[in-house]
Write a protein that holds these residues in place. Structure first.
Motif, PDB file in Angstrom:
ATOM      1  N   ASP A 154       0.831  -1.156  -0.258  1.00 15.93           N
ATOM      2  CA  ASP A 154       0.150  -0.056   0.053  1.00 15.93           C
ATOM      3  C   ASP A 154       0.718   1.281   0.169  1.00 15.93           C
ATOM      4  N   ASN A 157       0.769   3.656   2.729  1.00 19.33           N
ATOM      5  CA  ASN A 157       0.991   3.151   4.246  1.00 19.33           C
ATOM      6  C   ASN A 157       1.920   2.002   3.803  1.00 19.33           C
ATOM      7  N   LEU A 160       2.439  -1.565   5.072  1.00 18.61           N
ATOM      8  CA  LEU A 160       1.421  -2.570   4.688  1.00 18.61           C
ATOM      9  C   LEU A 160       1.586  -3.279   3.502  1.00 18.61           C
ATOM     10  N   CYS A 162      -0.593  -5.874   1.322  1.00 19.79           N
ATOM     11  CA  CYS A 162      -2.231  -6.425   1.226  1.00 19.79           C
ATOM     12  C   CYS A 162      -2.507  -7.156   0.089  1.00 19.79           C
ATOM     13  N   PHE A 178      -6.691  -2.605  -4.435  1.00 22.28           N
ATOM     14  CA  PHE A 178      -6.890  -3.595  -3.108  1.00 22.28           C
ATOM     15  C   PHE A 178      -8.143  -3.972  -2.787  1.00 22.28           C
ATOM     16  N   TRP A 181     -10.877  -2.287  -0.637  1.00 22.37           N
ATOM     17  CA  TRP A 181     -10.442  -0.975  -0.347  1.00 22.37           C
ATOM     18  C   TRP A 181     -10.892  -0.178  -1.485  1.00 22.37           C
ATOM     19  N   ARG A 182     -11.170   1.285  -1.141  1.00 19.28           N
ATOM     20  CA  ARG A 182     -11.602   2.103  -2.504  1.00 19.28           C
ATOM     21  C   ARG A 182     -10.417   2.462  -3.283  1.00 19.28           C
ATOM     22  N   PHE A 185      -6.362   4.160  -3.023  1.00 19.64           N
ATOM     23  CA  PHE A 185      -5.229   3.411  -2.836  1.00 19.64           C
ATOM     24  C   PHE A 185      -4.624   2.894  -3.867  1.00 19.64           C
ATOM     25  N   PRO A 225     -14.076   7.495   6.253  1.00 21.02           N
ATOM     26  CA  PRO A 225     -13.493   6.063   5.977  1.00 21.02           C
ATOM     27  C   PRO A 225     -13.410   5.278   7.207  1.00 21.02           C
ATOM     28  N   GLN A 226     -13.979   3.931   7.151  1.00 16.28           N
ATOM     29  CA  GLN A 226     -13.763   3.044   8.255  1.00 16.28           C
ATOM     30  C   GLN A 226     -12.387   2.549   8.382  1.00 16.28           C
ATOM     31  N   THR A 227     -11.872   2.319   9.526  1.00 14.25           N
ATOM     32  CA  THR A 227     -10.487   1.666   9.243  1.00 14.25           C
ATOM     33  C   THR A 227     -10.446   0.316   9.648  1.00 14.25           C
TER      34      THR A 227
HETATM   35  N1  MLY Z   1      -6.351   4.366   8.215  1.00 18.32           N
HETATM   36  C1  MLY Z   1      -5.950   4.103   6.870  1.00 18.32           C
HETATM   37  C2  MLY Z   1      -5.502   2.746   6.281  1.00 18.32           C
HETATM   38  C3  MLY Z   1      -5.956   2.309   5.050  1.00 18.32           C
HETATM   39  C4  MLY Z   1      -5.098   1.134   4.604  1.00 18.32           C
HETATM   40  C5  MLY Z   1      -5.523   0.736   3.369  1.00 18.32           C
HETATM   41  N2  MLY Z   1      -4.752  -0.036   2.728  1.00 18.32           N
HETATM   42  C6  MLY Z   1      -4.772  -1.496   3.519  1.00 18.32           C
HETATM   43  C7  MLY Z   1      -5.058  -0.460   1.162  1.00 18.32           C
HETATM   44  C8  MLY Z   1      -7.155   4.649   6.015  1.00 18.32           C
HETATM   45  O1  MLY Z   1      -8.462   4.082   6.383  1.00 18.32           O
HETATM   46  O2  MLY Z   1      -6.860   5.740   5.550  1.00 18.32           O
END
Ligand code: MLY
Length: 265
Positions: A154, A157, A160, A162, A178, A181-182, A185, A225-227
């Motif tokens: 990612d 980040n 990470l 993924c 991903f 995920w939106r 990313f 965004p939910q984490t």
């Molecule tokens: N707290 C961050 C983490 C996002 C991680 C997304 N990756 C795994 C694709 C957020 O929600 O923006």
């Protein structure tokens, strides 16, 4: 409680296939990580790639190093594989007739760089040459196909790794999406990027593979965004679903992209 992410069942549930390992520029057997925290090495400054700087190993994660440039702050750490061509033993730069440079954002006056360099290297533990592994050769040609699964860094980040899906292929580039995920990313990268890995990489290196997210529903009134996905949503993600819609996708749209994985619809 934690549901352990398992590639075998995930591939079955999503009716998808792992990218063949020969498509990726990674060793079939991940290199051993022989570095130790606090060792020093030379690294290209990620923010100024023509500069070779002194870096310190701040952390070890799988086949990667968490690095911090000496004289920089703690906000710009970066991660490199032990077989990355971006890192080399101390002395390599000088051997090639180059000069070590202060990092971008060097915290002291530029004139104090030569003295800083002497001091930072004095008595430092330098990573031995045997720690640096040979970078694997480029695979030829780009053999990725839309829908193939892989593991990817990612880039927002970068600590990470993924579960990801190839969303598009264009010449030498692939679009990394991903799972769960939106699109914010997602990114394009060269097919031989060192930021993408075959399915099972993290299991082999001991790096932590993130579970897929649940945050793909694109609503106009999207809230913060939910984490961490809720238990219920996570469970709904586990239920079998095919990522390829039954109906023919519209021209230019790739199946499985931007589709709410956990949606009930
Ligand atoms: N707290 C961050 C983490 C996002 C991680 C997304 N990756 C795994 C694709 C957020 O929600 O923006």
């Amino acid at each position: 409680f934690l549901e352990h992410f398992n590639w075998d069942s995930y591939l079955k549930e999503t009716g998808s296939q792992a990218a063949p390992p020969h498509c990726l520029r990674q060793s079939r057997i991940p290199p051993s990580n022989d570095f130790k925290v606090s060792m020093k090495l030379e690294a290209h400054d990620p923010r100024n790639v023509t500069s070779v700087c002194i870096a310190t190993v701040i952390g070890i994660t799988g086949a990667r190093l968490r690095l911090r440039l000496d004289g920089s702050d703690n906000k710009n750490d970066f991660w490199r594989l032990v077989d990355s061509s971006d890192i080399q033993p101390i002395g390599s730069c000088e051997k090639k007739g180059g000069m070590l440079q202060p990092p971008l954002g060097f915290q002291m006056n530029a004139s104090s760089w030569p003295m800083f360099l002497l001091r930072t290297l004095n008595g430092a533990e330098m990573a031995p040459a045997t720690c640096f592994k040979k970078e694997p050769p480029k695979p030829t040609p780009n053999c990725f196909k839309v829908g193939m699964k892989l593991e990817a860094i990612d880039r927002k980040n970068p600590y990470l790794i993924c579960p990801a899906t190839i969303g598009d292929v264009k010449g030498d580039e692939v679009f990394i999406t991903f799972d769960g995920w939106r699109g914010a990313f997602y990114y394009w990268c060269k097919y031989d990027s060192r930021d993408i890995f075959p399915v099972g990489w993290c299991d082999l290196t001991g790096d932590a593979l993130q579970p897929p997210g649940n945050n793909v529903s694109i609503t106009k009134t999207s809230a913060k965004p939910q984490t961490s996905p809720s238990k219920a949503t996570r469970r709904s993600m586990q239920s079998p679903h095919k990522s390829v819609p039954a109906s023919a996708p519209a021209r230019g749209r790739k199946p499985g992209r931007g589709k709410p994985l956990g949606s009930t619809g």
